[in-house]
Design an enzyme around this catalytic site. Structure first.
Site, PDB file in Angstrom:
ATOM      1  N   ASP A 197      -3.229   0.019   3.740  1.00 11.68           N
ATOM      2  CA  ASP A 197      -1.659  -0.653   3.552  1.00 11.68           C
ATOM      3  C   ASP A 197      -0.533   0.168   4.109  1.00 11.68           C
ATOM      4  O   ASP A 197      -0.619   0.875   3.970  1.00 11.68           O
ATOM      5  CB  ASP A 197      -1.112  -1.054   2.159  1.00 11.68           C
ATOM      6  CG  ASP A 197       0.322  -1.249   2.866  1.00 11.68           C
ATOM      7  OD1 ASP A 197      -0.130  -2.059   3.138  1.00 11.68           O
ATOM      8  OD2 ASP A 197       1.182  -1.686   1.768  1.00 11.68           O
ATOM      9  N   SER A 218       4.359  -5.444  -3.754  1.00  8.88           N
ATOM     10  CA  SER A 218       5.364  -5.903  -2.723  1.00  8.88           C
ATOM     11  C   SER A 218       6.939  -5.430  -3.402  1.00  8.88           C
ATOM     12  O   SER A 218       7.172  -4.346  -4.178  1.00  8.88           O
ATOM     13  CB  SER A 218       4.933  -6.764  -1.623  1.00  8.88           C
ATOM     14  OG  SER A 218       5.890  -5.820  -0.668  1.00  8.88           O
ATOM     15  N   HIS A 278      -2.812  -3.980   1.572  1.00 12.00           N
ATOM     16  CA  HIS A 278      -1.346  -4.085   0.626  1.00 12.00           C
ATOM     17  C   HIS A 278      -1.473  -5.646   0.000  1.00 12.00           C
ATOM     18  O   HIS A 278      -0.607  -5.073  -1.506  1.00 12.00           O
ATOM     19  CB  HIS A 278      -0.350  -5.047   1.613  1.00 12.00           C
ATOM     20  CG  HIS A 278       0.633  -5.611   0.997  1.00 12.00           C
ATOM     21  ND1 HIS A 278       1.871  -4.613   0.595  1.00 12.00           N
ATOM     22  CD2 HIS A 278       2.015  -6.322   0.616  1.00 12.00           C
ATOM     23  CE1 HIS A 278       3.203  -4.999   0.783  1.00 12.00           C
ATOM     24  NE2 HIS A 278       2.834  -5.612   0.679  1.00 12.00           N
TER      25      HIS A 278
END
Length: 497
Positions: A421, A186, A474
């Site tokens: 994601d 991320s 994710h």
């Protein structure tokens, strides 16, 4: 040579050998950092665990906290891997608890009981020595006695993390010769390449100890404002979340530019896209959402304090919710300037789809904190999944040039994406890796795990690989632990994935 001389030389040899053994024994991992037991776990650790603080600024009392696990395979030879969760502001114990740490956490059957811990068969410590670092200072258990240190940004975070690594390898000198990799997901799409660049510069400048840096991994990571911002609409269309008609309308109205929503017609069409996808779990569109019932007093205390303050964006709420995620923001952080946190974006609305109760309960238990050598809650406050203490500035710009410079310098890079994601869609990562213009040396193909197609990969010149993980969200190892361990192991070994 006389017998007396031979005896004397033998004694000297024995003395030097014993002295070297003493040196090896004393110059090794600090015993004070050793974790001997963890409440909730019965049995013996399959490898050694260490944790504690590394002071990177004595004058400020600036301390970064880590949890280190030796490899269960061959710690003296296996790579050392640094793991960083994103945010900015999220603790890397997120990865420890929910993704690839040594334990699986079972919810307690009784209220107010600690989770039960079971060994994780897909822990990344199966094949590597791994450091979970709470960074920057102010995140997780890391703290400073000077609150001005909580005003930070990309570059300062990279400098501080590099300072941590230099001191950590001095504390654990037996690992200095091991191959070293940096990994994260991320917003760590910024942390990883900026830190890697600091390490490379340090090595070139003769900074000691020299780090045996070999490469890096980034999972569903932010990289560049245009590529990240333009990824969502094509992803939503490709996944069948919006109609062909809406896709054509929004593409026409926005002229294919979803990075900057300009004009009333573009905003209206883009809002329709958000309306169609708003109720989905942005971290994995196949998964249900965890919905908090309300912001009761208990709920408020259990959430990061940062969730209770901000909200400075003119975007409508559905757009704000999609823009920002658990390891959070997608579009906002890649613009220069301060990175808003969840509280800034959602005001009085709960964080969508997130349930961090297990980690919050476990890491705030006094016995656990004592076992893992953290400061007490009375000294540094409660552990939060994502901190509200920081004023964080995105000041490193696009990551494209960082990736280009690192890969052209011979360092290996794996850019991997869970293909479900919606927070940082694979479409953006695929596009920016392609944009580097490297020659394709391994054509797009399926990769296999457990005799099944686990995703798709494309290999480029200059040691760059792009990889998708089928059905993952994710936080890839959270959804596909076996497959994650497979590609992780192969990458570290230098094997074909």
């Amino acid at each position: 040579m006389s017998i007396i001389t031979m005896v004397w030389l033998m004694k000297v040899f024995v003395f030097v050998t014993l002295l070297s053994l003493v040196f090896v024994i004393t110059e090794s991992a600090p015993e004070s950092a050793l974790i001997t037991k963890l409440p909730g776990f019965e049995g013996t650790f399959p490898s050694k665990h260490y944790s504690g603080y590394v002071t990177i600024d004595k004058e400020h009392g600036k301390n970064l906290w880590y949890y280190f696990i030796e490899s269960e395979k061959n710690p003296s030879k296996d790579p050392v891997v640094l793991w960083l969760n994103g945010g900015p502001g999220c603790s890397s114990m997120d990865g420890f608890v929910y993704e690839h740490g040594p334990f699986n956490f079972e919810l307690p059957k009784k209220n107010n009981s600690l989770p039960l811990l079971h060994l994780n068969p897909y822990s990344w410590s199966k094949v590597s020595n791994i450091i979970y670092l709470d960074s920057p200072v102010g995140v997780g258990f890391s703290y400073s006695n000077n609150k001005s240190d909580y005003i930070t940004g990309d570059i300062k975070t990279a400098v501080d993390s590099h300072a941590f690594l230099l001191k950590w390898f001095q504390m654990f000198p037996e690992f200095q010769s091991n191959p070293f990799f940096i990994s994260g997901e991320s917003y760590a799409g910024v942390y990883v390449p900026t830190l890697a660049s600091e390490v490379v510069i340090g090595n070139k400048n003769g900074v000691k100890p020299a780090l045996n840096f070999k490469g890096y991994l980034v999972g569903n990571g932010v990289a560049d404002p245009k590529f990240d911002g333009n990824a969502f609409v094509p992803f939503a269309h490709g996944m069948g979340l919006i109609s062909d008609e809406l896709f054509e309308n929004v593409t026409k109205a926005c002229k294919g530019n979803f990075y900057e929503i300009e004009g009333l017609e573009c905003e209206e069409q883009y809002t329709k896209v958000n309306d169609d996808t708003n109720q989905l779990n942005i971290y994995n569109i196949l998964e249900p959402c965890y919905h908090g019932t309300s912001l009761s007093a208990f709920d408020i205390r259990s959430l990061p304090s940062s969730l209770l303050q901000l909200g400075k964006t003119e975007k409508r709420l559905p757009i704000r919710k999609r823009m920002f995620g658990r390891a959070w923001p997608v579009r906002a952080p890649v613009h220069p300037g301060i990175v808003p946190s969840w509280s800034q974006l959602l005001a009085d609305v709960t964080v969508p789809c997130i349930d961090d109760r297990v980690a919050t309960a476990w890491l705030n238990d006094p016995e656990i904190r004592k076992a893992i050598h953290t400061k007490e809650e009375s000294e540094i406050g409660r552990w939060e999944l994502c901190s509200g203490k920081l004023s964080f500035y995105h000041d490193a710009g696009s990551m494209i040039d960082f990736h280009r410079n690192l890969t052209l310098s011979g360092y290996r890079a794996l850019i991997y994406s869970g293909d479900h994601d919606m927070c940082v869609p694979f479409t953006g990562s695929e596009a920016w890796t392609k944009s580097l213009g490297y020659k394709v040396i391994d054509e797009w193909r399926a990769w296999i795990s457990n005799d099944q197609v686990a995703g798709y990969t494309q290999g480029y010149a200059n040691n760059l690989t792009f990889l998708t993980i089928k059905g993952a969200g994710h936080t890839v190892p959270e959804y596909k632990p076996r497959e994650a361990l497979d590609f992780y192991s192969r990458f570290l070994e230098g094997s074909k994935i």
